[in-house]
Design a protein around this motif. Structure first.
Motif, mmCIF file in Angstrom:
data_model
loop_
_atom_site.group_PDB
_atom_site.id
_atom_site.type_symbol
_atom_site.label_atom_id
_atom_site.label_comp_id
_atom_site.label_asym_id
_atom_site.label_seq_id
_atom_site.Cartn_x
_atom_site.Cartn_y
_atom_site.Cartn_z
ATOM 1 N N SER A 283 0.822 -1.235 0.000
ATOM 2 C CA SER A 283 0.000 0.000 0.000
ATOM 3 C C SER A 283 0.841 1.265 0.000
ATOM 4 O O SER A 283 0.412 2.314 0.454
ATOM 5 C CB SER A 283 -0.947 0.020 1.200
ATOM 6 N N ASN A 284 2.065 1.170 -0.469
ATOM 7 C CA ASN A 284 2.979 2.309 -0.506
ATOM 8 C C ASN A 284 3.186 2.732 -1.962
ATOM 9 O O ASN A 284 3.491 1.906 -2.810
ATOM 10 C CB ASN A 284 4.311 1.892 0.143
ATOM 11 N N PHE A 285 3.013 4.035 -2.223
ATOM 12 C CA PHE A 285 3.144 4.564 -3.575
ATOM 13 C C PHE A 285 4.099 5.751 -3.577
ATOM 14 O O PHE A 285 4.186 6.498 -2.603
ATOM 15 C CB PHE A 285 1.785 5.031 -4.113
ATOM 16 N N THR A 286 4.799 5.934 -4.693
ATOM 17 C CA THR A 286 5.666 7.093 -4.892
ATOM 18 C C THR A 286 5.077 7.924 -6.025
ATOM 19 O O THR A 286 4.786 7.381 -7.097
ATOM 20 C CB THR A 286 7.107 6.671 -5.245
ATOM 21 N N ILE A 287 4.914 9.223 -5.775
ATOM 22 C CA ILE A 287 4.370 10.132 -6.781
ATOM 23 C C ILE A 287 5.433 11.175 -7.108
ATOM 24 O O ILE A 287 5.995 11.795 -6.207
ATOM 25 C CB ILE A 287 3.098 10.854 -6.269
ATOM 26 N N LYS A 288 5.703 11.355 -8.390
ATOM 27 C CA LYS A 288 6.599 12.418 -8.862
ATOM 28 C C LYS A 288 5.730 13.605 -9.246
ATOM 29 O O LYS A 288 4.749 13.455 -9.993
ATOM 30 C CB LYS A 288 7.418 11.979 -10.076
ATOM 31 N N VAL A 289 6.099 14.789 -8.732
ATOM 32 C CA VAL A 289 5.302 16.000 -8.926
ATOM 33 C C VAL A 289 6.220 17.145 -9.335
ATOM 34 O O VAL A 289 7.303 17.306 -8.765
ATOM 35 C CB VAL A 289 4.577 16.384 -7.607
ATOM 36 N N GLY B 59 15.221 10.999 0.219
ATOM 37 C CA GLY B 59 14.875 11.603 -1.063
ATOM 38 C C GLY B 59 13.415 11.963 -1.224
ATOM 39 O O GLY B 59 13.018 12.504 -2.251
ATOM 40 N N VAL B 60 12.599 11.661 -0.232
ATOM 41 C CA VAL B 60 11.171 11.966 -0.305
ATOM 42 C C VAL B 60 10.925 13.343 0.309
ATOM 43 O O VAL B 60 11.367 13.627 1.419
ATOM 44 C CB VAL B 60 10.338 10.888 0.438
ATOM 45 N N SER B 61 10.235 14.202 -0.438
ATOM 46 C CA SER B 61 9.954 15.557 0.035
ATOM 47 C C SER B 61 8.871 15.569 1.094
ATOM 48 O O SER B 61 8.916 16.366 2.017
ATOM 49 C CB SER B 61 9.506 16.440 -1.130
ATOM 50 N N CYS B 62 7.892 14.687 0.941
ATOM 51 C CA CYS B 62 6.766 14.701 1.866
ATOM 52 C C CYS B 62 6.076 13.343 1.857
ATOM 53 O O CYS B 62 6.008 12.685 0.822
ATOM 54 C CB CYS B 62 5.788 15.788 1.435
ATOM 55 N N ARG B 63 5.572 12.949 3.019
ATOM 56 C CA ARG B 63 4.813 11.703 3.144
ATOM 57 C C ARG B 63 3.353 12.060 3.397
ATOM 58 O O ARG B 63 3.037 12.866 4.264
ATOM 59 C CB ARG B 63 5.340 10.860 4.295
ATOM 60 N N ILE B 64 2.491 11.434 2.586
ATOM 61 C CA ILE B 64 1.049 11.623 2.738
ATOM 62 C C ILE B 64 0.498 10.342 3.338
ATOM 63 O O ILE B 64 0.660 9.258 2.771
ATOM 64 C CB ILE B 64 0.382 11.933 1.379
ATOM 65 N N PHE B 65 -0.125 10.459 4.499
ATOM 66 C CA PHE B 65 -0.665 9.298 5.193
ATOM 67 C C PHE B 65 -2.053 9.003 4.647
ATOM 68 O O PHE B 65 -3.046 9.620 5.063
ATOM 69 C CB PHE B 65 -0.703 9.540 6.704
ATOM 70 N N ALA B 66 -2.115 8.057 3.695
ATOM 71 C CA ALA B 66 -3.378 7.689 3.057
ATOM 72 C C ALA B 66 -3.252 6.307 2.445
ATOM 73 O O ALA B 66 -2.148 5.817 2.219
ATOM 74 C CB ALA B 66 -3.747 8.704 1.978
ATOM 75 N N THR B 67 -4.394 5.696 2.165
ATOM 76 C CA THR B 67 -4.440 4.416 1.472
ATOM 77 C C THR B 67 -5.059 4.662 0.107
ATOM 78 O O THR B 67 -6.151 5.230 0.012
ATOM 79 C CB THR B 67 -5.302 3.396 2.247
#
Length: 173
Positions: free
Chosen positions: A60-66, A128-136
């Motif tokens: 349930s872990n995803f990486t998003i490039k923005v 290397g992650v700018s921010c963690r969003i706590f969501a599913t």
């Protein structure tokens, strides 16, 4: 020897008049500003980010490039929206819903590509992650991001978040 009086030149003639205008201009400018009533009380709207990619990292872990550019001082972070359709992800019924990523430690965000991690666990950020969003996130659903800006109402001393227009959407893999 006879003493000659200085000849009046153009520079000598302009001098006293120029001094008058130099002193009068600031006074005129202050009067002009005092009469101006054309100012805005509308909160600034932040620029929406652009979603580049989303990767499923498992569990349930995803990486998003923005990609985002939000140089305004009122910038606060981002809010993620998820829905079964593109239209619902971009236009949720309640803009206060969604998972937030607040970047309060970053006053000014320069144009750059960011890496966000979406994970329901309370783990610390991966390197290397700018921010963690706590969501599913649910595979097959659409996601959209909006930028959060701080809106302060001076008349009643309240503050809230003002959200940007929606980003593009991506389908959760």
């Amino acid at each position: 020897m006879e003493e000659k009086t200085p000849r009046r030149t153009k520079q000598n003639m302009i001098g006293p008049n120029f001094s008058f205008y130099r002193l009068a201009f600031p006074f005129f400018f202050v009067l002009l500003l005092g009469a101006c009533t054309n100012y805005s009380t509308t909160a600034s709207v932040q620029a929406p980010p652009t979603l580049i990619s989303i990767t499923n990292n498992g569990n349930s872990n995803f990486t998003i490039k923005v990609r985002a550019q939000n140089p305004e001082l009122i910038f606060q972070g981002y809010r993620l929206f998820e829905a079964p359709t593109e239209a619902l992800a971009q236009n949720p019924s309640d803009l206060n819903q969604g998972a937030q990523c607040l970047l309060a430690q970053t006053a000014i965000v320069q144009p750059i590509e960011y890496t966000f991690e979406v994970d329901p666990s309370q783990n610390a950020n991966t390197a290397g992650v700018s921010c963690r969003i706590f969501a599913t996130l649910t595979p097959g659903n659409h996601i959209s991001l909006r930028t959060l800006g701080l809106a302060v109402n001076l008349s009643n001393n309240t503050s809230s978040y003002r959200v940007s227009p929606p980003s593009n959407t991506l389908i959760v893999p």
